[in-house]
Design a protein around this motif. Structure first.
Motif, PDB file in Angstrom:
ATOM      1  N   SER A  33       0.839  -1.205   0.000  1.00  0.00           N
ATOM      2  CA  SER A  33       0.000   0.000   0.000  1.00  0.00           C
ATOM      3  C   SER A  33       0.868   1.248   0.000  1.00  0.00           C
ATOM      4  O   SER A  33       0.563   2.233  -0.672  1.00  0.00           O
ATOM      5  CB  SER A  33      -0.913   0.022   1.228  1.00  0.00           C
ATOM      6  OG  SER A  33      -1.791  -1.064   1.215  1.00  0.00           O
ATOM      7  N   SER A  34       1.958   1.194   0.748  1.00  0.00           N
ATOM      8  CA  SER A  34       2.895   2.323   0.778  1.00  0.00           C
ATOM      9  C   SER A  34       3.524   2.543  -0.584  1.00  0.00           C
ATOM     10  O   SER A  34       3.704   3.681  -1.023  1.00  0.00           O
ATOM     11  CB  SER A  34       3.992   2.073   1.819  1.00  0.00           C
ATOM     12  OG  SER A  34       3.442   2.044   3.110  1.00  0.00           O
ATOM     13  N   ALA A  35       3.874   1.462  -1.254  1.00  0.00           N
ATOM     14  CA  ALA A  35       4.472   1.585  -2.590  1.00  0.00           C
ATOM     15  C   ALA A  35       3.498   2.278  -3.544  1.00  0.00           C
ATOM     16  O   ALA A  35       3.885   3.173  -4.302  1.00  0.00           O
ATOM     17  CB  ALA A  35       4.860   0.213  -3.126  1.00  0.00           C
ATOM     18  N   GLU A  36       2.245   1.888  -3.493  1.00  0.00           N
ATOM     19  CA  GLU A  36       1.248   2.478  -4.391  1.00  0.00           C
ATOM     20  C   GLU A  36       1.035   3.955  -4.095  1.00  0.00           C
ATOM     21  O   GLU A  36       1.004   4.782  -4.990  1.00  0.00           O
ATOM     22  CB  GLU A  36      -0.082   1.707  -4.269  1.00  0.00           C
ATOM     23  CG  GLU A  36      -1.131   2.092  -5.296  1.00  0.00           C
ATOM     24  CD  GLU A  36      -1.961   3.311  -4.905  1.00  0.00           C
ATOM     25  OE1 GLU A  36      -2.413   4.021  -5.821  1.00  0.00           O
ATOM     26  OE2 GLU A  36      -2.141   3.542  -3.695  1.00  0.00           O
ATOM     27  N   ILE A  37       0.924   4.316  -2.840  1.00  0.00           N
ATOM     28  CA  ILE A  37       0.643   5.711  -2.499  1.00  0.00           C
ATOM     29  C   ILE A  37       1.855   6.608  -2.774  1.00  0.00           C
ATOM     30  O   ILE A  37       1.708   7.812  -2.988  1.00  0.00           O
ATOM     31  CB  ILE A  37       0.127   5.854  -1.054  1.00  0.00           C
ATOM     32  CG1 ILE A  37      -0.645   7.163  -0.901  1.00  0.00           C
ATOM     33  CG2 ILE A  37       1.251   5.744  -0.054  1.00  0.00           C
ATOM     34  CD1 ILE A  37      -1.498   7.244   0.326  1.00  0.00           C
ATOM     35  N   CYS A  38       3.045   6.014  -2.810  1.00  0.00           N
ATOM     36  CA  CYS A  38       4.258   6.796  -3.120  1.00  0.00           C
ATOM     37  C   CYS A  38       4.211   7.386  -4.533  1.00  0.00           C
ATOM     38  O   CYS A  38       4.945   8.331  -4.837  1.00  0.00           O
ATOM     39  CB  CYS A  38       5.509   5.940  -2.966  1.00  0.00           C
ATOM     40  SG  CYS A  38       6.021   5.726  -1.252  1.00  0.00           S
ATOM     41  N   LEU A  39       3.343   6.858  -5.371  1.00  0.00           N
ATOM     42  CA  LEU A  39       3.195   7.405  -6.722  1.00  0.00           C
ATOM     43  C   LEU A  39       2.651   8.830  -6.693  1.00  0.00           C
ATOM     44  O   LEU A  39       2.862   9.599  -7.624  1.00  0.00           O
ATOM     45  CB  LEU A  39       2.263   6.519  -7.565  1.00  0.00           C
ATOM     46  CG  LEU A  39       2.760   5.116  -7.853  1.00  0.00           C
ATOM     47  CD1 LEU A  39       1.651   4.285  -8.495  1.00  0.00           C
ATOM     48  CD2 LEU A  39       3.997   5.153  -8.728  1.00  0.00           C
ATOM     49  N   ARG A  40       1.942   9.176  -5.612  1.00  0.00           N
ATOM     50  CA  ARG A  40       1.301  10.490  -5.520  1.00  0.00           C
ATOM     51  C   ARG A  40       1.874  11.386  -4.425  1.00  0.00           C
ATOM     52  O   ARG A  40       1.511  12.540  -4.327  1.00  0.00           O
ATOM     53  CB  ARG A  40      -0.196  10.302  -5.277  1.00  0.00           C
ATOM     54  CG  ARG A  40      -0.908   9.594  -6.409  1.00  0.00           C
ATOM     55  CD  ARG A  40      -2.399   9.442  -6.159  1.00  0.00           C
ATOM     56  NE  ARG A  40      -2.739   8.604  -5.016  1.00  0.00           N
ATOM     57  CZ  ARG A  40      -2.723   7.275  -5.013  1.00  0.00           C
ATOM     58  NH1 ARG A  40      -2.371   6.633  -6.083  1.00  0.00           N
ATOM     59  NH2 ARG A  40      -3.082   6.601  -3.943  1.00  0.00           N
ATOM     60  N   GLU A  41       2.723  10.852  -3.572  1.00  0.00           N
ATOM     61  CA  GLU A  41       3.257  11.610  -2.438  1.00  0.00           C
ATOM     62  C   GLU A  41       4.624  12.211  -2.766  1.00  0.00           C
ATOM     63  O   GLU A  41       5.297  11.754  -3.684  1.00  0.00           O
ATOM     64  CB  GLU A  41       3.420  10.694  -1.224  1.00  0.00           C
ATOM     65  CG  GLU A  41       2.129  10.233  -0.626  1.00  0.00           C
ATOM     66  CD  GLU A  41       2.353   9.352   0.585  1.00  0.00           C
ATOM     67  OE1 GLU A  41       1.507   9.405   1.476  1.00  0.00           O
ATOM     68  OE2 GLU A  41       3.347   8.614   0.629  1.00  0.00           O
ATOM     69  N   PRO A  42       5.036  13.194  -1.958  1.00  0.00           N
ATOM     70  CA  PRO A  42       6.416  13.690  -2.104  1.00  0.00           C
ATOM     71  C   PRO A  42       7.400  12.544  -1.903  1.00  0.00           C
ATOM     72  O   PRO A  42       7.144  11.615  -1.128  1.00  0.00           O
ATOM     73  CB  PRO A  42       6.548  14.723  -0.975  1.00  0.00           C
ATOM     74  CG  PRO A  42       5.151  15.135  -0.666  1.00  0.00           C
ATOM     75  CD  PRO A  42       4.291  13.928  -0.937  1.00  0.00           C
ATOM     76  N   ILE A  43       8.525  12.602  -2.572  1.00  0.00           N
ATOM     77  CA  ILE A  43       9.473  11.490  -2.594  1.00  0.00           C
ATOM     78  C   ILE A  43       9.959  11.075  -1.202  1.00  0.00           C
ATOM     79  O   ILE A  43      10.133   9.895  -0.933  1.00  0.00           O
ATOM     80  CB  ILE A  43      10.647  11.791  -3.540  1.00  0.00           C
ATOM     81  CG1 ILE A  43      11.401  10.507  -3.822  1.00  0.00           C
ATOM     82  CG2 ILE A  43      11.542  12.867  -2.994  1.00  0.00           C
ATOM     83  CD1 ILE A  43      12.266  10.553  -5.048  1.00  0.00           C
TER      84      ILE A  43
END
Length: 123
Positions: A33-43
């Motif tokens: 889930s963290s990997a997926e949300i990292c697509l939209r979050e600051p690096i």
């Protein structure tokens, strides 16, 4: 001549710590889930999610009372939980923390491997 039987601790046996299926699935779900949300979050949020996952995994491991690493894991988890929020308020201090923690973990891994090597246990 046969060697006398020696009673050994969990550390000396190289005892394995095991998660329940639910605990393992909890960690896996958090990571993907963290990997997926990292697509939209600051690096830098990705790094925060990784250290948070490490803290969560340590918490699950602590339930099984690790023999060789109990003190290290307790302190390491406290260190992570104390410093991970720096990502929101003091990014440079947070980055310094990220640069420091791999050394701490590697040093502990080396210590445990050396200890197990001295007593003939598995790594």
């Amino acid at each position: 001549m046969a060697k006398p039987e020696v009673v050994v601790s969990g550390l000396e046996r190289g005892e394995k710590l095991v998660l329940t299926e639910e605990e393992a699935l909890e960690v896996i779900t958090f990571l993907v889930s963290s990997a997926e949300i990292c697509l939209r979050e600051p690096i830098y949020y990705g790094t925060l999610r990784l250290v948070d996952a490490a803290s969560r995994l340590i918490g699950l491991i602590q339930k099984n009372t690790p023999v060789a690493t109990e003190g290290f894991l307790r302190g390491f988890k406290e260190d992570i939980d104390t410093h991970k929020t720096l990502a929101m308020w003091d990014r440079e201090a947070y980055y310094d923390f990220l640069r420091k923690i791999p050394f701490s973990a590697a040093k502990e891994l080396k210590r445990v491997r050396e200890l197990r090597g001295k007593i003939g246990g598995e790594v």
